[in-house]
Design a protein around this motif. Structure first.
Motif, PDB file in Angstrom:
ATOM      1  N   VAL A 173      -3.208  -8.664   6.575  1.00  0.00           N
ATOM      2  CA  VAL A 173      -2.224  -7.964   6.000  1.00  0.00           C
ATOM      3  C   VAL A 173      -1.348  -9.074   4.978  1.00  0.00           C
ATOM      4  N   GLU A 174      -0.943 -10.236   5.580  1.00  0.00           N
ATOM      5  CA  GLU A 174      -0.348 -11.256   4.667  1.00  0.00           C
ATOM      6  C   GLU A 174      -1.068 -11.832   3.631  1.00  0.00           C
ATOM      7  N   GLU A 175      -2.267 -11.857   3.971  1.00  0.00           N
ATOM      8  CA  GLU A 175      -3.327 -12.459   2.827  1.00  0.00           C
ATOM      9  C   GLU A 175      -3.480 -11.621   1.654  1.00  0.00           C
ATOM     10  N   ILE A 176      -3.575 -10.029   2.130  1.00  0.00           N
ATOM     11  CA  ILE A 176      -3.749  -9.115   1.182  1.00  0.00           C
ATOM     12  C   ILE A 176      -2.503  -9.026   0.098  1.00  0.00           C
ATOM     13  N   ILE A 180      -6.711   0.052  -0.699  1.00  0.00           N
ATOM     14  CA  ILE A 180      -7.233  -0.085   0.625  1.00  0.00           C
ATOM     15  C   ILE A 180      -7.836   1.138   1.102  1.00  0.00           C
ATOM     16  N   GLY A 181      -8.404   1.020   2.408  1.00  0.00           N
ATOM     17  CA  GLY A 181      -8.990   1.942   2.970  1.00  0.00           C
ATOM     18  C   GLY A 181      -8.154   2.450   4.211  1.00  0.00           C
ATOM     19  N   GLY A 182      -8.358   3.424   4.649  1.00  0.00           N
ATOM     20  CA  GLY A 182      -7.450   4.043   5.946  1.00  0.00           C
ATOM     21  C   GLY A 182      -8.465   4.583   6.730  1.00  0.00           C
ATOM     22  N   ARG A 183      -8.067   4.938   8.053  1.00  0.00           N
ATOM     23  CA  ARG A 183      -8.580   5.650   8.841  1.00  0.00           C
ATOM     24  C   ARG A 183      -7.525   6.369   9.636  1.00  0.00           C
ATOM     25  N   LYS A 184      -7.912   7.841   9.869  1.00  0.00           N
ATOM     26  CA  LYS A 184      -7.216   8.675  10.715  1.00  0.00           C
ATOM     27  C   LYS A 184      -6.896   8.240  11.980  1.00  0.00           C
ATOM     28  N   ARG A 185      -5.720   8.008  12.381  1.00  0.00           N
ATOM     29  CA  ARG A 185      -5.316   7.775  14.031  1.00  0.00           C
ATOM     30  C   ARG A 185      -4.075   8.480  14.398  1.00  0.00           C
ATOM     31  N   SER A 222       0.951  -1.398   7.624  1.00  0.00           N
ATOM     32  CA  SER A 222       1.821  -2.580   7.456  1.00  0.00           C
ATOM     33  C   SER A 222       1.784  -2.988   5.858  1.00  0.00           C
ATOM     34  N   ILE A 223       0.873  -2.443   5.271  1.00  0.00           N
ATOM     35  CA  ILE A 223       0.585  -2.858   3.802  1.00  0.00           C
ATOM     36  C   ILE A 223       1.454  -1.835   2.980  1.00  0.00           C
ATOM     37  N   LEU A 224       1.277  -0.416   3.517  1.00  0.00           N
ATOM     38  CA  LEU A 224       1.917   0.496   2.786  1.00  0.00           C
ATOM     39  C   LEU A 224       3.685   0.207   2.889  1.00  0.00           C
ATOM     40  N   LEU A 225       4.084  -0.058   3.984  1.00  0.00           N
ATOM     41  CA  LEU A 225       5.602  -0.560   4.133  1.00  0.00           C
ATOM     42  C   LEU A 225       6.056  -1.827   3.600  1.00  0.00           C
ATOM     43  N   SER A 226       5.102  -2.735   3.213  1.00  0.00           N
ATOM     44  CA  SER A 226       5.342  -3.989   2.758  1.00  0.00           C
ATOM     45  C   SER A 226       5.031  -4.479   1.187  1.00  0.00           C
ATOM     46  N   ASP A 283       4.847  -4.554  -2.702  1.00  0.00           N
ATOM     47  CA  ASP A 283       5.624  -4.513  -3.858  1.00  0.00           C
ATOM     48  C   ASP A 283       5.246  -3.695  -4.878  1.00  0.00           C
ATOM     49  N   GLN A 284       3.880  -3.435  -4.664  1.00  0.00           N
ATOM     50  CA  GLN A 284       3.173  -2.623  -6.027  1.00  0.00           C
ATOM     51  C   GLN A 284       2.733  -1.435  -5.484  1.00  0.00           C
ATOM     52  N   PRO A 285       2.192  -0.599  -6.204  1.00  0.00           N
ATOM     53  CA  PRO A 285       1.785   0.836  -5.578  1.00  0.00           C
ATOM     54  C   PRO A 285       0.587   0.712  -4.901  1.00  0.00           C
ATOM     55  N   VAL A 286       0.504   1.414  -3.587  1.00  0.00           N
ATOM     56  CA  VAL A 286      -0.875   1.269  -3.125  1.00  0.00           C
ATOM     57  C   VAL A 286      -1.552   2.533  -3.006  1.00  0.00           C
ATOM     58  N   VAL A 287      -2.865   2.431  -3.467  1.00  0.00           N
ATOM     59  CA  VAL A 287      -3.615   3.583  -3.242  1.00  0.00           C
ATOM     60  C   VAL A 287      -4.399   3.394  -1.956  1.00  0.00           C
ATOM     61  N   THR A 288      -4.329   4.501  -1.242  1.00  0.00           N
ATOM     62  CA  THR A 288      -5.002   4.525   0.214  1.00  0.00           C
ATOM     63  C   THR A 288      -6.234   5.542   0.131  1.00  0.00           C
ATOM     64  N   VAL A 289      -7.529   5.173   0.543  1.00  0.00           N
ATOM     65  CA  VAL A 289      -8.459   5.900   0.374  1.00  0.00           C
ATOM     66  C   VAL A 289      -9.021   6.174   1.765  1.00  0.00           C
ATOM     67  N   MET A 290      -8.656   7.449   2.172  1.00  0.00           N
ATOM     68  CA  MET A 290      -9.142   7.787   3.652  1.00  0.00           C
ATOM     69  C   MET A 290     -10.582   7.702   3.853  1.00  0.00           C
ATOM     70  N   SER A 291     -10.946   7.184   5.026  1.00  0.00           N
ATOM     71  CA  SER A 291     -12.399   7.524   5.303  1.00  0.00           C
ATOM     72  C   SER A 291     -12.863   8.754   5.851  1.00  0.00           C
ATOM     73  N   GLU A 292     -14.014   9.349   5.611  1.00  0.00           N
ATOM     74  CA  GLU A 292     -14.361  10.669   6.170  1.00  0.00           C
ATOM     75  C   GLU A 292     -14.487  10.703   7.563  1.00  0.00           C
TER      76      GLU A 292
END
Length: 170
Positions: free
Chosen positions: A119-122, A136-141, A155-159, A161-170
């Motif tokens: 998270v920090e490095e990204i 970034i990718g995401g998984r349903k949990r 964590s990335i979504l909350l932290s 500073d730029q817009p985040v596009v989350t692509v959910m896995s199938e």
């Protein structure tokens, strides 16, 4: 500007890489694909005398003395051990494998590798590159799963500073 796509190397082809490229083409931006080798995996490599650690294959000793396509050259593995530069080169090769397995004309993507807490490095790479979007990718949990195991995506979504596009896995 840059579109930064973070990959974990688990899914090939990668839907986030496809979406990142789509955004880069739409905005005329560079497309950077980043893989972060987690610190604990890197530490396992450093301590490992075997050929694998944490699901990664340890690069062969022959590859350490060769200059790869990224122009990075390292010393002999037997005398130098597994360095941060080796870890970053290894992470870069994971990103390259994901891009090659996803895109037909992959040469336009810039691949990067880092070692550390993902998270920090990204987030740091997105800031360094002044990324227009972070993909970034995401998984349903379940909520319980998130509470017990945490969520890098969350964590990335909350932290970020730029817009985040989350692509959910199938």
């Amino acid at each position: 500007m840059t579109i930064l796509t973070a990959v974990d190397g688990e899914a090939i082809p990668s839907r986030p890489v496809e979406k990142g490229r789509e955004l880069a083409e739409a905005f005329g931006d560079d497309h950077v694909v980043l893989h972060v080798m987690p610190q604990d995996v890197f530490d396992g490599f450093r301590e490992s005398t075997g050929t694998t650690a944490g699901g990664y294959s340890l690069p062969s000793a022959a590859s350490y003395g060769d200059s790869g396509s990224d122009g990075v050259r390292s010393g002999d593995a037997s005398s130098d051990g597994y360095s941060v530069e080796d870890g970053e080169r290894h992470a870069r090769s994971v990103a390259r494998d994901v891009v090659r397995g996803t895109l037909d004309d992959w040469e336009d993507a810039v691949v990067q590798g880092r070692v550390g807490e993902p998270v920090e490095e990204i987030l740091a790479e997105a800031d360094r590159r002044h990324a227009r979007y972070l993909v970034i990718g995401g998984r349903k949990r379940s909520p319980t799963g998130k509470a017990l195991f945490g969520s890098s995506t969350q964590s990335i979504l909350l932290s970020a500073d730029q817009p985040v596009v989350t692509v959910m896995s199938e």
